[in-house]
Design a protein around this motif. Structure first.
Motif, mmCIF file in Angstrom:
data_model
loop_
_atom_site.group_PDB
_atom_site.id
_atom_site.type_symbol
_atom_site.label_atom_id
_atom_site.label_comp_id
_atom_site.label_asym_id
_atom_site.label_seq_id
_atom_site.Cartn_x
_atom_site.Cartn_y
_atom_site.Cartn_z
ATOM 1 N N GLY A 163 0.774 -1.241 0.000
ATOM 2 C CA GLY A 163 0.000 0.000 0.000
ATOM 3 C C GLY A 163 0.804 1.289 0.000
ATOM 4 N N LEU A 164 2.132 1.188 0.083
ATOM 5 C CA LEU A 164 2.951 2.416 0.066
ATOM 6 C C LEU A 164 2.808 3.106 -1.291
ATOM 7 N N ASP A 165 2.501 4.408 -1.277
ATOM 8 C CA ASP A 165 2.385 5.152 -2.534
ATOM 9 C C ASP A 165 3.620 5.973 -2.834
ATOM 10 N N LEU A 166 4.178 6.607 -1.820
ATOM 11 C CA LEU A 166 5.404 7.394 -2.015
ATOM 12 C C LEU A 166 6.135 7.506 -0.687
ATOM 13 N N MET A 167 7.374 7.975 -0.761
ATOM 14 C CA MET A 167 8.177 8.095 0.477
ATOM 15 C C MET A 167 8.481 9.550 0.782
ATOM 16 N N PRO A 168 8.469 9.915 2.060
ATOM 17 C CA PRO A 168 8.837 11.272 2.438
ATOM 18 C C PRO A 168 10.352 11.463 2.310
ATOM 19 N N GLY A 169 10.781 12.713 2.462
ATOM 20 C CA GLY A 169 12.198 13.019 2.192
ATOM 21 C C GLY A 169 13.073 13.087 3.426
ATOM 22 N N GLY A 170 12.544 12.703 4.586
ATOM 23 C CA GLY A 170 13.301 12.857 5.841
ATOM 24 C C GLY A 170 14.524 11.960 5.918
ATOM 25 N N GLY A 171 15.328 12.231 6.944
ATOM 26 C CA GLY A 171 16.515 11.405 7.182
ATOM 27 C C GLY A 171 17.719 11.823 6.370
ATOM 28 N N ALA A 172 17.564 12.824 5.499
ATOM 29 C CA ALA A 172 18.693 13.226 4.649
ATOM 30 C C ALA A 172 19.679 14.079 5.442
ATOM 31 N N GLU A 173 19.154 14.937 6.300
ATOM 32 C CA GLU A 173 19.960 15.845 7.139
ATOM 33 C C GLU A 173 20.954 16.598 6.256
ATOM 34 N N ILE A 174 22.277 16.430 6.526
ATOM 35 C CA ILE A 174 23.325 16.942 5.624
ATOM 36 C C ILE A 174 24.174 15.726 5.283
ATOM 37 N N LYS A 202 13.752 3.477 -8.820
ATOM 38 C CA LYS A 202 13.820 2.400 -9.831
ATOM 39 C C LYS A 202 12.683 1.404 -9.640
ATOM 40 N N ALA A 203 12.181 1.301 -8.407
ATOM 41 C CA ALA A 203 11.055 0.387 -8.141
ATOM 42 C C ALA A 203 9.713 1.095 -8.424
ATOM 43 N N GLY A 204 9.789 2.304 -8.964
ATOM 44 C CA GLY A 204 8.549 3.022 -9.334
ATOM 45 C C GLY A 204 7.923 3.776 -8.177
ATOM 46 N N ILE A 205 8.705 4.036 -7.131
ATOM 47 C CA ILE A 205 8.171 4.775 -5.981
ATOM 48 C C ILE A 205 8.748 6.189 -6.009
ATOM 49 N N LYS A 206 7.873 7.174 -6.124
ATOM 50 C CA LYS A 206 8.328 8.573 -6.077
ATOM 51 C C LYS A 206 8.655 8.935 -4.631
ATOM 52 N N THR A 207 9.538 9.890 -4.459
ATOM 53 C CA THR A 207 9.906 10.304 -3.095
ATOM 54 C C THR A 207 10.106 11.820 -3.056
ATOM 55 N N ASN A 208 10.242 12.332 -1.857
ATOM 56 C CA ASN A 208 10.685 13.707 -1.658
ATOM 57 C C ASN A 208 12.135 13.683 -1.183
ATOM 58 N N ALA A 209 12.716 14.870 -1.038
ATOM 59 C CA ALA A 209 14.073 14.989 -0.480
ATOM 60 C C ALA A 209 14.063 16.178 0.463
ATOM 61 N N THR A 210 14.906 16.116 1.495
ATOM 62 C CA THR A 210 14.978 17.234 2.450
ATOM 63 C C THR A 210 16.437 17.616 2.694
ATOM 64 N N MET A 211 16.612 18.741 3.367
ATOM 65 C CA MET A 211 17.937 19.133 3.892
ATOM 66 C C MET A 211 17.675 19.848 5.213
#
Ligand code: V47
Length: 351
Positions: A163-174, A202-211
């Motif tokens: 059921g996962l549709d997309l992933m959030p962008g957390g955990g990137a930090e610096i 590559k598995a077709g899951i869109k994500t965000n990115a953070t800083m």
């Protein structure tokens, strides 16, 4: 210096890391705002400001890592540690006002098996099939691969099938080790964060990115972080939005939040450097409602969402509300003289 960058952008050329450093170093925030706004207009000619009716759920704050900037995590048995059962999460969501997305992130729990995360996704999808599920940071997905001893690809496919549709962008930090080794030495490396996101795309899951910015890093570290995200986006096209997260200081590191000027510079520099990412989010929870309005003149075109029960920023000292109603969010956008656009998890407008 900004004149040369302005010329470059005007002629449709991509700016370099050196240019990005000059943007961060510049005190001419008015020019930065104009440049970023015109870059945004090219990407978003209708000048919509997006928001999603969503609900943030943090299943547990128990975490095997101890990131020094994080005031949310607890060790098992420590005062304030909590874990929600799947039934408790479903009950919480049943009581929430209408939502189009559920955002789920939490600590790296020492005892939960991989199956637990799949069961959670299945239960949420079954009960709320209309809502997108944006769940699990790259740090959590990496942890799932470790505890299940499965390759990343298999973990991601199982999450998607549950059921996962997309992933959030957390955990990137610096990403840069000079900062990361001091900020969060136990956390997955910057390269591993990028590898998880590459595998997700590559598995077709869109994500965000953070800083996460405004703590112990310098501009060079920020630019190298942005460059790695831009390079991965060139390769996969899988990032939907970039979210600069201003440091909230009630943590072991202490210090102060970045100034409003730094916040605006970071939004504008991100908009200008990340020419291949469609949306820059001004996360009102961490920026505040009023600065988020101003950020809409500095290249941001998304305010995240109604959120409803924010914990991570608030435990680190954020003074904003824990959530906003849809009317309040629309009002904030209207008062900035922009057009609010309710969206789903994939930026399709609703209504
Ligand atoms: O992963 C933790 C950061 C993140 C602090 O992708 C802190 O749509 C500032 O990633 N000060 C969680 N930041 C929030 C996040 C997010 C939020 C909204 C939308 C999306 C999205 C993602 O917050 C953590 C960490 O990077 N964080 N502690 C702090 N003291």
């Amino acid at each position: 210096m900004l004149a040369a960058i302005e010329k470059k952008i005007g002629s449709g050329k991509r700016i370099t890391e050196k240019d990005a450093l000059a943007l961060f170093a510049s005190d001419d925030i008015f020019t930065l705002g104009e440049l970023a706004s015109s870059a945004l207009r090219k990407l978003n000619p209708k000048e919509f400001v997006y928001y999603v009716r969503n609900f943030h759920v943090n299943p547990t704050n128990i975490c095997v890592n101890r990131c020094r900037f994080c005031a949310f995590s607890r060790s098992k048995g420590e005062e304030g540690a909590y874990e929600l059962t799947i039934e408790e999460i479903i009950r919480k969501l049943r009581g929430a006002p209408g939502f189009d997305e559920v955002h789920i992130v939490g600590g790296l729990h020492p005892d939960w098996p991989f199956r637990h995360y799949l069961d959670l996704l299945k239960a949420v999808k079954k009960e709320f099939p209309q809502a997108g599920i944006k769940a699990f940071t790259a740090a959590e997905v990496d942890y799932m691969a470790r505890i299940s001893a499965l390759p990343l690809k298999e973990v991601l496919i199982a999450l998607k099938e549950s059921g996962l549709d997309l992933m959030p962008g957390g955990g990137a930090e610096i990403f840069h080790p000079e900062v990361r080794n001091s900020l969060c030495p136990e956390k997955l490396s910057g390269d591993r964060w990028l590898a998880v996101m590459r595998a997700a795309h590559k598995a077709g899951i869109k994500t965000n990115a953070t800083m996460l910015y405004g703590h112990i890093e310098n501009y060079r570290h920020r630019v190298s972080h942005l460059k790695k995200i831009r390079d991965l986006q060139d390769e996969t096209g899988g990032f939907l939005a970039f979210i600069p997260l201003p440091y909230q200081p009630m943590t072991e590191i202490g210090g102060e939040s970045p100034s409003g000027i730094e916040d605006l510079k970071c939004i504008a520099a991100s908009r200008l450097f990340l020419d291949n990412i469609a949306h820059i989010k001004a996360y009102w929870v961490m920026l505040g409602e009023k600065l988020s309005q101003v950020a809409l003149l500095f290249g941001a075109d998304d305010l995240e969402g109604t959120v409803m029960e924010e914990k991570i920023a608030h435990m680190a000292g954020a003074k904003t509300k824990q959530g906003l109603t849809e009317d309040e969010l629309r009002h904030i956008i209207n008062r900035a003289e922009k057009i609010p656009a309710r969206r789903d998890s994939f930026y399709r407008t609703i209504g």
